[in-house]
Design a protein around this motif. Structure first.
Motif, PDB file in Angstrom:
ATOM      1  N   LEU A 188     -17.339  -5.501   9.257  1.00  0.00           N
ATOM      2  CA  LEU A 188     -17.769  -3.763  10.001  1.00  0.00           C
ATOM      3  C   LEU A 188     -16.808  -3.177  10.051  1.00  0.00           C
ATOM      4  O   LEU A 188     -16.003  -2.937  10.756  1.00  0.00           O
ATOM      5  N   LEU A 189     -17.509  -1.381   9.992  1.00  0.00           N
ATOM      6  CA  LEU A 189     -16.796  -0.532  10.480  1.00  0.00           C
ATOM      7  C   LEU A 189     -17.984   0.247  11.437  1.00  0.00           C
ATOM      8  O   LEU A 189     -18.473   0.587  10.968  1.00  0.00           O
ATOM      9  N   LEU A 190     -16.933   0.452  12.908  1.00  0.00           N
ATOM     10  CA  LEU A 190     -18.263   1.067  14.004  1.00  0.00           C
ATOM     11  C   LEU A 190     -17.482   2.415  14.178  1.00  0.00           C
ATOM     12  O   LEU A 190     -17.121   2.511  14.794  1.00  0.00           O
ATOM     13  N   THR A 191     -18.138   3.595  14.035  1.00  0.00           N
ATOM     14  CA  THR A 191     -17.526   4.785  14.714  1.00  0.00           C
ATOM     15  C   THR A 191     -19.007   5.670  15.200  1.00  0.00           C
ATOM     16  O   THR A 191     -19.853   5.377  15.643  1.00  0.00           O
ATOM     17  N   ASP A 192     -17.802   6.487  16.449  1.00  0.00           N
ATOM     18  CA  ASP A 192     -18.717   6.648  17.298  1.00  0.00           C
ATOM     19  C   ASP A 192     -19.180   5.391  18.093  1.00  0.00           C
ATOM     20  O   ASP A 192     -20.332   6.453  18.803  1.00  0.00           O
ATOM     21  N   ILE A 193     -18.175   5.273  18.772  1.00  0.00           N
ATOM     22  CA  ILE A 193     -18.782   4.144  19.702  1.00  0.00           C
ATOM     23  C   ILE A 193     -18.555   4.661  21.160  1.00  0.00           C
ATOM     24  O   ILE A 193     -17.641   5.620  21.620  1.00  0.00           O
ATOM     25  N   PRO A 194     -20.064   4.449  22.229  1.00  0.00           N
ATOM     26  CA  PRO A 194     -19.187   4.351  22.961  1.00  0.00           C
ATOM     27  C   PRO A 194     -18.212   3.675  24.078  1.00  0.00           C
ATOM     28  O   PRO A 194     -17.371   3.444  24.317  1.00  0.00           O
ATOM     29  N   LYS A 195     -17.526   5.760  24.706  1.00  0.00           N
ATOM     30  CA  LYS A 195     -16.093   4.749  25.066  1.00  0.00           C
ATOM     31  C   LYS A 195     -15.969   3.601  26.254  1.00  0.00           C
ATOM     32  O   LYS A 195     -14.997   2.332  26.439  1.00  0.00           O
ATOM     33  N   ASP A 196     -17.751   3.435  27.017  1.00  0.00           N
ATOM     34  CA  ASP A 196     -17.372   2.156  27.406  1.00  0.00           C
ATOM     35  C   ASP A 196     -17.707   0.868  26.838  1.00  0.00           C
ATOM     36  O   ASP A 196     -17.360   0.231  27.702  1.00  0.00           O
ATOM     37  N   LEU A 197     -18.100   0.899  25.833  1.00  0.00           N
ATOM     38  CA  LEU A 197     -17.840  -0.072  25.080  1.00  0.00           C
ATOM     39  C   LEU A 197     -16.354  -0.172  24.202  1.00  0.00           C
ATOM     40  O   LEU A 197     -16.825  -1.238  23.515  1.00  0.00           O
ATOM     41  N   LEU A 198     -15.805   0.171  24.187  1.00  0.00           N
ATOM     42  CA  LEU A 198     -14.449   0.383  23.417  1.00  0.00           C
ATOM     43  C   LEU A 198     -13.616  -0.312  23.759  1.00  0.00           C
ATOM     44  O   LEU A 198     -12.589  -1.221  22.742  1.00  0.00           O
ATOM     45  N   ILE A 341     -27.768  -3.975  14.532  1.00  0.00           N
ATOM     46  CA  ILE A 341     -26.825  -2.516  15.611  1.00  0.00           C
ATOM     47  C   ILE A 341     -27.976  -1.518  15.470  1.00  0.00           C
ATOM     48  O   ILE A 341     -28.143  -1.060  16.707  1.00  0.00           O
ATOM     49  N   PRO A 342     -28.954  -1.426  14.227  1.00  0.00           N
ATOM     50  CA  PRO A 342     -29.880  -0.297  15.508  1.00  0.00           C
ATOM     51  C   PRO A 342     -30.759  -0.422  16.622  1.00  0.00           C
ATOM     52  O   PRO A 342     -31.609   0.423  16.635  1.00  0.00           O
ATOM     53  N   PHE A 343     -30.933  -1.739  16.664  1.00  0.00           N
ATOM     54  CA  PHE A 343     -31.748  -2.067  17.328  1.00  0.00           C
ATOM     55  C   PHE A 343     -30.934  -2.250  19.502  1.00  0.00           C
ATOM     56  O   PHE A 343     -31.722  -2.762  19.779  1.00  0.00           O
ATOM     57  N   ASN A 344     -29.477  -2.236  19.356  1.00  0.00           N
ATOM     58  CA  ASN A 344     -29.222  -2.498  20.207  1.00  0.00           C
ATOM     59  C   ASN A 344     -29.288  -0.322  21.338  1.00  0.00           C
ATOM     60  O   ASN A 344     -28.626   0.026  20.395  1.00  0.00           O
ATOM     61  N   LYS A 345     -29.737  -0.276  21.771  1.00  0.00           N
ATOM     62  CA  LYS A 345     -29.472   0.714  22.731  1.00  0.00           C
ATOM     63  C   LYS A 345     -28.175   1.780  22.709  1.00  0.00           C
ATOM     64  O   LYS A 345     -28.051   3.207  23.055  1.00  0.00           O
ATOM     65  N   SER A 346     -27.643   0.999  23.400  1.00  0.00           N
ATOM     66  CA  SER A 346     -26.065   1.202  23.240  1.00  0.00           C
ATOM     67  C   SER A 346     -25.132   1.452  22.518  1.00  0.00           C
ATOM     68  O   SER A 346     -24.197   2.709  22.293  1.00  0.00           O
ATOM     69  N   LEU A 347     -26.290   1.175  20.999  1.00  0.00           N
ATOM     70  CA  LEU A 347     -25.376   1.507  19.860  1.00  0.00           C
ATOM     71  C   LEU A 347     -26.131   3.091  18.896  1.00  0.00           C
ATOM     72  O   LEU A 347     -25.904   2.535  17.895  1.00  0.00           O
ATOM     73  N   ARG A 348     -26.564   3.574  19.562  1.00  0.00           N
ATOM     74  CA  ARG A 348     -27.923   4.125  18.480  1.00  0.00           C
ATOM     75  C   ARG A 348     -26.885   4.979  18.193  1.00  0.00           C
ATOM     76  O   ARG A 348     -27.544   5.864  17.144  1.00  0.00           O
ATOM     77  N   GLY A 717     -32.593  -7.896  12.705  1.00  0.00           N
ATOM     78  CA  GLY A 717     -32.083  -7.234  13.558  1.00  0.00           C
ATOM     79  C   GLY A 717     -32.860  -7.132  15.795  1.00  0.00           C
ATOM     80  O   GLY A 717     -31.702  -6.715  16.357  1.00  0.00           O
ATOM     81  N   LYS A 718     -33.848  -7.450  15.613  1.00  0.00           N
ATOM     82  CA  LYS A 718     -34.609  -7.392  16.829  1.00  0.00           C
ATOM     83  C   LYS A 718     -34.269  -8.959  17.481  1.00  0.00           C
ATOM     84  O   LYS A 718     -33.304  -8.611  18.702  1.00  0.00           O
ATOM     85  N   ASN A 719     -34.499  -9.705  16.561  1.00  0.00           N
ATOM     86  CA  ASN A 719     -33.633 -11.169  17.504  1.00  0.00           C
ATOM     87  C   ASN A 719     -32.241 -11.664  17.761  1.00  0.00           C
ATOM     88  O   ASN A 719     -32.462 -12.316  18.019  1.00  0.00           O
ATOM     89  N   PHE A 720     -31.519 -10.631  16.874  1.00  0.00           N
ATOM     90  CA  PHE A 720     -30.212 -10.406  17.372  1.00  0.00           C
ATOM     91  C   PHE A 720     -29.609 -10.530  19.067  1.00  0.00           C
ATOM     92  O   PHE A 720     -28.879 -11.170  19.181  1.00  0.00           O
ATOM     93  N   TRP A 721     -30.509  -9.570  19.382  1.00  0.00           N
ATOM     94  CA  TRP A 721     -29.691  -9.275  20.608  1.00  0.00           C
ATOM     95  C   TRP A 721     -31.356 -10.179  21.990  1.00  0.00           C
ATOM     96  O   TRP A 721     -30.908 -10.215  22.741  1.00  0.00           O
ATOM     97  N   GLU A 722     -32.350 -10.625  21.004  1.00  0.00           N
ATOM     98  CA  GLU A 722     -33.191 -11.655  22.013  1.00  0.00           C
ATOM     99  C   GLU A 722     -32.774 -12.815  22.455  1.00  0.00           C
ATOM    100  O   GLU A 722     -34.004 -13.912  22.444  1.00  0.00           O
ATOM    101  N   GLY A 723     -31.882 -13.156  20.936  1.00  0.00           N
ATOM    102  CA  GLY A 723     -31.809 -14.988  21.165  1.00  0.00           C
ATOM    103  C   GLY A 723     -32.505 -16.215  20.457  1.00  0.00           C
ATOM    104  O   GLY A 723     -32.853 -16.675  20.759  1.00  0.00           O
TER     105      GLY A 723
END
Length: 886
Positions: A188-198, A341-348, A717-723
């Motif tokens: 995967l390539l992720l661009t524009d990641i928030p600095k606190d997650l780098l 990824i679309p379902f994580n608020k930090s990665l919106r 996608g939703k269940n990935f974060w809910e376990g």
């Protein structure tokens, strides 16, 4: 003299367009049949170039006129996918789909609409009497509206059918062991990641299955040195080859004239006027210091090699940007992360990409922020929009030429054209505009691709799709709108000047007669373009003459012989989409165009079949058919134009019933378009987890045939974060690609590219891979009508069984390749190898040793001179690895 007297017969125009194109077709086809077996490197390189992977090589074509086409048609589905690659396969399928639609359109429209158009009409003659403009009784428009509803409905259904097919095919393709195991499917390539997650710990906390991380970094200094080295190596190698060639020819000339040869024989300067003719260059353009290319080249290349190697070892110390590549052990893990990824608020605000081969990435755009890329995109779009507008001027002139007869009354200086014979006048008004239009549009794609890179596209396939969209926009506006309106306006200018209020009505009445221009356009493509595609006159000239004149080094000669051309679908799709647009728009207005379209599509399609199978190799940038759905959605543009234009024509003629039907057809088309975008777009890059599980042999899962996995992908996608992932693995052994693999025993990937391991969807893995998957068992083949009328009859299991057997081999990577797989190319750039020919005087041996003393890789193996003193290669380059052929 009236305008009617001035107007040439539409049949004369058709004759004038058809005759020259028919002559060109006959000459080109005859030439093709006469020389193709005598020039296998030009006409059948995939049968004659041994360096091509075995899976991409084809058997020589038969010598018959059409036997080669019949042989290909008889080949199984899997053979065509393997030989043309997924991208080529879908382009050919695109043509076939619209060949079928054109034939069905003929069967529907011609028997119904032609009698209505011809009888009791407005008295038009020639081809014009076959068109909508000849209808006098507006009540008859109801028939045209009803037939349009059926025909346009068939086109919409075909789009839906093909979107279902493509989605299922792509999922089946992605789950074959070959595509399942390649590194791009697992990264995967992720661009524009928030600095606190780098931070690596933060990312691994979000995605614990991550195997490797590569940060995009700032390598401007290193890149500058690599570019200098590449440029200098090319200059040094060229100068060294030229100097050696000069020496060999000077000696040969002396021997031929019985004159003394320069002494000593092993002193290069003696052959170069005592060193006065040694090659030199300036370090900066015009004002730079002049240096001896041979001495400076060896010394400076050695310095750059040492400096670059040191910086490459320390590549991880460069400052990082907000982009990161994440490799997962399996495609299953990668798809779970991608869908989540679309379902994580930090990665919106983060953009995600999957399926990117390392060499397809435009690294310069990774360092730009999202805001900068948006500004670049707006700027590029503005430039292209303005270009479309200003390009209308020359195109409008071309359109006016097709109806120039109507302008002669108001432009007396054009009166000399009336003195031309009618046949010549037909050429001027029919053939000349179509050729001029084709030339004008051929100048556009390179500029669009440049703007695509400027706009911030991340990958080469993205640039290709960017070009496909914009070039089609150019085609629609300039090749259709401007030409049609200019042609129609030129035809009514006299009447419009007398009665300005009637201008709109007159243009609407004249638009049907503009179909004559597009009939000529279809004839041009069907006859001249298809035959020119087969003859490949430019390639033949290059092979016979220019190649010998231009190629002065063994590397250049080797590359010309072993490098096969590739198709550029960013240009091919829009060109054919333009033919489709013309056909759909005029199918009801001038139904006779369907017959010409059928012939044109068949001829063009046959030519491309030959080219894709015997001449061009699959594209290195494997987009996995992604241009196909883009072209399918673009077909809605043709539908909208056709439907709105019919509604306007009906309305201006006060055919209210026909207009009402057409407005309803427009509304239904819009609804279908929106539904298709909602249903399919999300499925093009995502692969349902259940599809991967089914492919791995897990009988507890079933491919979601009802919606191709749309609901499942959102649910995953939703269940990935809910376990609470309901599709979680219960048995790791069911994973198709092994998480741990002995990399040292398997296939050795190229050190700089994934292309060596999977060149455009086809590889020679049977002899190299130590892990071979089981191919799927026999699946019942659905019948023709079942496939035609049930879009989901070709199931996931069936399409997977139709994949080439070569796709059921795993790929294993060398650990050295994986270490820097997604690092900037400057980090992976190898030292350049200088290849020079061996000579009888030992000069190349001396120069080789000088280069080696400066730590510059140089060799004179497998190259020499012929009896005329020309450079030739005697074998592959010394750095050529037999195990990696592409």
């Amino acid at each position: 003299m009236s305008s009617t007297d001035l107007k040439p017969s539409s049949l004369s125009q058709l004759y004038s367009a058809a005759l020259p194109n028919a002559v060109v077709f006959a000459v080109f086809i005859t030439g093709f049949l006469l020389v193709r077996k005598k020039q296998p490197r030009v006409y059948e390189p995939r049968s004659s170039v041994e360096t091509l992977p075995k899976d991409l090589q084809t058997e020589p074509s038969s010598s018959g006129v059409t036997q080669w086409l019949l042989n290909i048609i008889r080949k199984p589905h899997s053979w065509m996918v393997l030989k043309t690659g997924p991208d080529g396969f879908f382009y050919l399928r695109f043509i076939v789909v619209f060949v079928i639609l054109a034939i069905v359109g003929c069967m529907l429209c011609l028997p119904i609409l032609l009698p209505i158009n011809i009888t009791n009409g407005n008295g038009l003659t020639g081809l014009d009497m076959l068109a909508l403009g000849n209808v006098a009784n507006t009540n008859r428009y109801i028939a045209h509206a009803l037939v349009s509803a059926v025909f346009f409905g068939m086109v919409v259904y075909a789009i839906y059918h093909e979107l279902v097919y493509y989605t299922t095919f792509r999922h089946a393709l992605q789950t074959t062991p070959l595509y399942d195991s390649i590194i791009s499917s697992r990264t995967l390539l992720l661009t524009d990641i928030p600095k606190d997650l780098l931070e690596e710990n933060e990312l691994r906390a979000l995605f614990p299955a991550t195997a490797n991380l590569w940060y995009s970094r700032d390598y401007k200094k290193l890149t500058k040195k690599v570019e200098e080295r590449t440029k200098l190596a090319s200059k040094y190698e060229g100068a060294l080859n030229k100097a050696l060639t000069t020496a060999v020819k000077v000696r040969g000339k002396a021997i031929k004239k019985n004159e003394p040869v320069p002494e000593p024989e092993d002193d290069l300067n003696k052959y170069l006027k005592d060193g006065k003719k040694r090659p030199t260059h300036r370090l900066k353009f015009l004002i730079g210091k002049k240096v001896d290319t041979l001495d400076y080249g060896a010394e400076r290349l050695g310095e750059l090699n040492r400096e670059i190697k040191q910086e490459q070892v320390q590549f991880a110390s460069a400052s990082q940007t907000t982009s990161v590549f994440m490799e997962f052990p399996t495609q299953l893990d990668a798809q779970k992360a991608y869908q989540s990824i679309p379902f994580n608020k930090s990665l919106r605000g983060t953009d995600r990409f999957i399926g990117l081969a390392p060499d397809d990435i435009i690294w310069a755009n990774l360092s730009s922020s999202k805001m900068v890329r948006r500004l670049k995109k707006v700027a590029a779009s503005t430039v292209l929009t303005l270009m479309i507008i200003f390009w209308c001027i020359p195109v409008a002139v071309v359109g006016a030429i097709s109806n120039i007869n109507m302008l002669i009354e108001k432009l007396p200086w054009l009166g000399f054209l009336n003195k031309l014979p009618s046949s010549i006048m037909g050429v001027v008004t029919s053939l000349l505009p179509t050729v001029a239009l084709a030339i004008l549009m051929s100048l556009i794609p390179p500029f669009i691709k440049k703007m695509g890179k400027i706009s911030g596209c991340i990958t080469v396939p993205q640039v290709e799709r960017y070009c496909q969209q914009w070039f089609y926009a150019f085609q629609v506006v300039n090749s259709f709108l401007v030409v049609t309106l200019a042609s129609a306006a030129a035809g009514v200018v006299t009447e419009a000047i007398k009665d300005p209020d009637s201008a709109v009505r007159l243009v609407a009445e004249k638009i049907p007669t503009a179909s004559n221009f597009y009939i000529a356009y279809l004839i041009l493509f069907g006859l001249s373009f298809s035959s020119a595609l087969l003859l490949q006159l430019v390639a033949l000239i290059l092979a016979q003459f220019l190649g010998k004149l231009l190629d002065k080094t063994p590397k250049a000669k080797w590359n010309r012989y072993t490098t096969l051309g590739q198709p550029f679908f960013s240009v091919l799709y829009p060109n054919f989409q333009m033919l489709i647009l013309i056909t759909i728009i005029y199918a009801i207005i001038a139904p006779i165009i369907l017959g010409f379209a059928t012939l044109a599509f068949l001829l063009v399609g046959s030519a491309f079949v030959y080219i894709f199978v015997y001449v061009l190799r699959p594209n290195f940038s494997d987009a996995r058919g992604r241009s196909y759905p883009l072209a399918l959605f673009a077909t809605f543009t043709a539908l909208y134009f056709a439907e709105v234009l019919l509604a306007i024509i009906f309305g201006l003629a006060k055919g209210w019933a026909g207009m009402g039907i057409e407005i309803a057809v427009v509304a239904c088309t819009i609804a279908c378009h929106l539904y298709f975008k909602y249903t399919f777009v999300a499925l093009f890059d995502a692969v349902p987890i259940s599809a991967i599980k089914v492919a791995s042999g897990d009988l507890a899962f079933k491919y979601p045939d009802n919606d191709s996995g749309l609901k499942e992908i959102k649910h995953e996608g939703k269940n990935f974060w809910e376990g609470g992932n309901q599709l979680e693995l219960t048995n790791p052994a069911n994973v198709q690609v092994l998480a741990e693999r002995n990399h040292s025993d398997g296939f050795t990937a190229d050190s700089s590219s994934e292309k060596a391991s999977v060149p455009a969807g086809s590889v020679s893995m049977g002899e190299k891979s130590s892990v071979v998957a089981n191919t799927p068992g026999t699946v019942p083949t659905p019948g023709f009508f079942q496939r035609m009328f049930n879009p989901r009859a070709q199931t996931f299991e069936f399409l997977r069984s139709q994949m080439p057997v070569e796709y059921f081999n795993y790929i294993e990577y060398n650990t050295d390749f994986v270490r820097t797989a997604y690092a900037d190319p400057a980090v992976r750039d190898d030292e350049p190898h200088i290849w020079i020919p061996r000579d009888a005087m030992g000069l190349s041996e001396i120069e080789k040793n000088k280069a080696l003393e400066n730590e510059v890789d140089c060799s004179n193996d497998n190259a020499g001179f012929d009896e005329k003193g020309s450079v030739q290669f005697l074998g592959p380059p010394p750095t050529y690895e037999e195990s990696i052929k592409y």
